[in-house]
Design a protein around this motif. Structure first.
Motif, PDB file in Angstrom:
ATOM      1  N   ALA A 177       0.698  -1.281   0.053  1.00 26.19           N
ATOM      2  CA  ALA A 177       0.080  -0.028   0.110  1.00 26.19           C
ATOM      3  C   ALA A 177       0.860   1.277   0.131  1.00 26.19           C
ATOM      4  CB  ALA A 177      -0.920   0.112   1.219  1.00 26.19           C
ATOM      5  N   ASP A 178       1.844   1.230   0.844  1.00 27.92           N
ATOM      6  CA  ASP A 178       2.820   2.395   0.696  1.00 27.92           C
ATOM      7  C   ASP A 178       3.573   2.560  -0.484  1.00 27.92           C
ATOM      8  OD1 ASP A 178       2.236   3.127   3.377  1.00 27.92           O
ATOM      9  OD2 ASP A 178       3.850   2.495   4.214  1.00 27.92           O
ATOM     10  N   HIS A 179       3.860   1.486  -1.032  1.00 26.18           N
ATOM     11  CA  HIS A 179       4.439   1.586  -2.513  1.00 26.18           C
ATOM     12  C   HIS A 179       3.576   2.294  -3.383  1.00 26.18           C
ATOM     13  CE1 HIS A 179       6.936  -1.394  -0.277  1.00 26.18           C
ATOM     14  NE2 HIS A 179       7.585  -1.370  -1.262  1.00 26.18           N
ATOM     15  N   CYS A 180       2.340   1.819  -3.492  1.00 25.75           N
ATOM     16  CA  CYS A 180       1.339   2.342  -4.521  1.00 25.75           C
ATOM     17  C   CYS A 180       1.159   3.695  -3.981  1.00 25.75           C
ATOM     18  CB  CYS A 180       0.126   1.545  -3.979  1.00 25.75           C
ATOM     19  SG  CYS A 180      -1.398   1.824  -5.219  1.00 25.75           S
ATOM     20  N   LEU A 181       0.971   4.004  -2.693  1.00 24.90           N
ATOM     21  CA  LEU A 181       0.910   5.511  -2.398  1.00 24.90           C
ATOM     22  C   LEU A 181       1.931   6.518  -2.931  1.00 24.90           C
ATOM     23  CD1 LEU A 181      -0.972   7.764  -1.100  1.00 24.90           C
ATOM     24  CD2 LEU A 181       0.142   6.730   1.178  1.00 24.90           C
ATOM     25  N   GLU A 182       2.988   5.956  -2.881  1.00 23.72           N
ATOM     26  CA  GLU A 182       4.542   6.786  -3.035  1.00 23.72           C
ATOM     27  C   GLU A 182       4.337   6.937  -4.522  1.00 23.72           C
ATOM     28  OE1 GLU A 182       8.345   8.587  -3.051  1.00 23.72           O
ATOM     29  OE2 GLU A 182       6.833   8.339  -1.695  1.00 23.72           O
ATOM     30  N   LEU A 183       4.076   5.705  -5.263  1.00 26.12           N
ATOM     31  CA  LEU A 183       4.149   5.926  -6.792  1.00 26.12           C
ATOM     32  C   LEU A 183       3.042   6.804  -7.341  1.00 26.12           C
ATOM     33  CD1 LEU A 183       5.631   4.825  -9.232  1.00 26.12           C
ATOM     34  CD2 LEU A 183       3.792   2.912  -9.127  1.00 26.12           C
ATOM     35  N   GLU A 184       1.921   6.739  -6.727  1.00 24.94           N
ATOM     36  CA  GLU A 184       0.908   7.608  -7.327  1.00 24.94           C
ATOM     37  C   GLU A 184       1.251   9.214  -6.832  1.00 24.94           C
ATOM     38  OE1 GLU A 184      -2.997   9.036  -8.522  1.00 24.94           O
ATOM     39  OE2 GLU A 184      -1.753   7.664  -9.061  1.00 24.94           O
ATOM     40  N   LEU A 185       1.495   9.488  -5.762  1.00 28.96           N
ATOM     41  CA  LEU A 185       2.062  10.935  -5.388  1.00 28.96           C
ATOM     42  C   LEU A 185       3.207  11.368  -6.271  1.00 28.96           C
ATOM     43  CD1 LEU A 185       2.194  10.605  -1.385  1.00 28.96           C
ATOM     44  CD2 LEU A 185       0.434  11.942  -3.031  1.00 28.96           C
ATOM     45  N   ARG A 186       4.113  10.502  -6.832  1.00 31.27           N
ATOM     46  CA  ARG A 186       5.162  11.035  -7.848  1.00 31.27           C
ATOM     47  C   ARG A 186       4.341  11.158  -9.245  1.00 31.27           C
ATOM     48  NH1 ARG A 186      10.000   6.505  -7.034  1.00 31.27           N
ATOM     49  NH2 ARG A 186      10.455   6.764  -4.689  1.00 31.27           N
ATOM     50  N   ALA A 187       3.656  10.115  -9.311  1.00 31.58           N
ATOM     51  CA  ALA A 187       3.029  10.218 -10.950  1.00 31.58           C
ATOM     52  C   ALA A 187       2.092  11.482 -11.153  1.00 31.58           C
ATOM     53  CB  ALA A 187       2.534   8.853 -11.008  1.00 31.58           C
ATOM     54  N   THR A 188       1.304  11.688 -10.265  1.00 32.26           N
ATOM     55  CA  THR A 188       0.052  12.653 -10.374  1.00 32.26           C
ATOM     56  C   THR A 188       0.110  13.831  -9.463  1.00 32.26           C
ATOM     57  OG1 THR A 188      -1.400  11.369  -9.105  1.00 32.26           O
ATOM     58  CG2 THR A 188      -1.347  10.777 -11.422  1.00 32.26           C
ATOM     59  N   GLY A 189       0.709  13.875  -8.525  1.00 35.47           N
ATOM     60  CA  GLY A 189       0.766  14.905  -7.262  1.00 35.47           C
ATOM     61  C   GLY A 189      -0.524  15.218  -6.905  1.00 35.47           C
ATOM     62  N   GLU A 190      -1.033  16.495  -7.056  1.00 36.26           N
ATOM     63  CA  GLU A 190      -2.192  16.949  -6.715  1.00 36.26           C
ATOM     64  C   GLU A 190      -3.320  16.683  -7.690  1.00 36.26           C
ATOM     65  OE1 GLU A 190      -0.879  21.263  -6.338  1.00 36.26           O
ATOM     66  OE2 GLU A 190      -1.102  20.880  -4.019  1.00 36.26           O
ATOM     67  N   ARG A 191      -3.116  16.240  -8.668  1.00 38.00           N
ATOM     68  CA  ARG A 191      -4.245  15.691  -9.532  1.00 38.00           C
ATOM     69  C   ARG A 191      -4.441  14.271  -9.665  1.00 38.00           C
ATOM     70  NH1 ARG A 191       0.253  17.454 -12.289  1.00 38.00           N
ATOM     71  NH2 ARG A 191       0.548  15.566 -13.417  1.00 38.00           N
ATOM     72  N   THR A 192      -4.304  13.649  -8.551  1.00 38.26           N
ATOM     73  CA  THR A 192      -4.613  12.340  -8.020  1.00 38.26           C
ATOM     74  C   THR A 192      -6.073  12.101  -8.149  1.00 38.26           C
ATOM     75  OG1 THR A 192      -4.335  10.467  -6.884  1.00 38.26           O
ATOM     76  CG2 THR A 192      -4.551  12.696  -5.703  1.00 38.26           C
ATOM     77  N   ALA A 193      -6.440  11.070  -8.427  1.00 38.16           N
ATOM     78  CA  ALA A 193      -7.794  10.611  -8.623  1.00 38.16           C
ATOM     79  C   ALA A 193      -8.102   9.182  -8.440  1.00 38.16           C
ATOM     80  CB  ALA A 193      -8.645  10.869  -9.918  1.00 38.16           C
ATOM     81  N   GLY A 194      -9.321   8.589  -7.655  1.00 38.96           N
ATOM     82  CA  GLY A 194      -9.388   7.187  -7.295  1.00 38.96           C
ATOM     83  C   GLY A 194      -8.763   6.857  -5.990  1.00 38.96           C
ATOM     84  N   VAL A 195      -8.622   5.527  -5.820  1.00 39.11           N
ATOM     85  CA  VAL A 195      -8.064   5.368  -4.624  1.00 39.11           C
ATOM     86  C   VAL A 195      -6.594   4.364  -4.727  1.00 39.11           C
ATOM     87  CG1 VAL A 195      -8.147   3.136  -2.820  1.00 39.11           C
ATOM     88  CG2 VAL A 195     -10.490   4.732  -3.631  1.00 39.11           C
TER      89      VAL A 195
END
Length: 123
Positions: free
Chosen positions: A70-88
């Motif tokens: 879960a932390d790996h997923c969260l880290e990757l999402e923050l890197r990839a999309t930053g504040e534009r993140t969507a979904g879970v």
């Protein structure tokens, strides 16, 4: 937006520090190999978010509960999309990740300024 309390956001950002030096492809491989959602939703779509902060937070918790990456997923999402993140991602709905992002980014900026030359290792 009814995001998580600031202290919880700061703790989450600090917990992600251990993944700071892990390359994106290594994080992505771990998530695709070990992510519970990859296995659960391989034959169908994930449920839709409601737009209600509390309901979305509960959905995120249930989807990601017990996931070893879960932390790996969260880290990757923050890197990839930053504040534009969507979904879970990483057990957090988008509202919480949007609130987390400035804390995460601030820690990275602080780390970059005070890096002692040691490379972080993958857990």
């Amino acid at each position: 937006m009814n995001a998580l309390p600031p202290e919880e956001l700061r703790r989450t950002a600090a917990r992600l520090d251990r993944l700071r030096g892990v390359p994106d492809d290594v994080l992505a491989d771990a998530v695709m190999r070990d992510g519970l959602c990859v296995w659960v939703f391989s034959e169908g779509d994930a449920p839709d978010l409601t737009g209600d902060d509390d309901a979305d937070r509960e959905l995120a918790r249930r989807l990601c509960e017990g996931c070893p990456v879960a932390d790996h997923c969260l880290e990757l999402e923050l890197r990839a999309t930053g504040e534009r993140t969507a979904g879970v991602f990483g057990g957090l709905p988008e509202q919480d990740r949007q609130a987390l992002f400035p804390h995460w980014r601030s820690r990275r900026a602080h780390d970059d300024e005070h890096q002692d030359g040691e490379e972080p290792t993958c857990p």
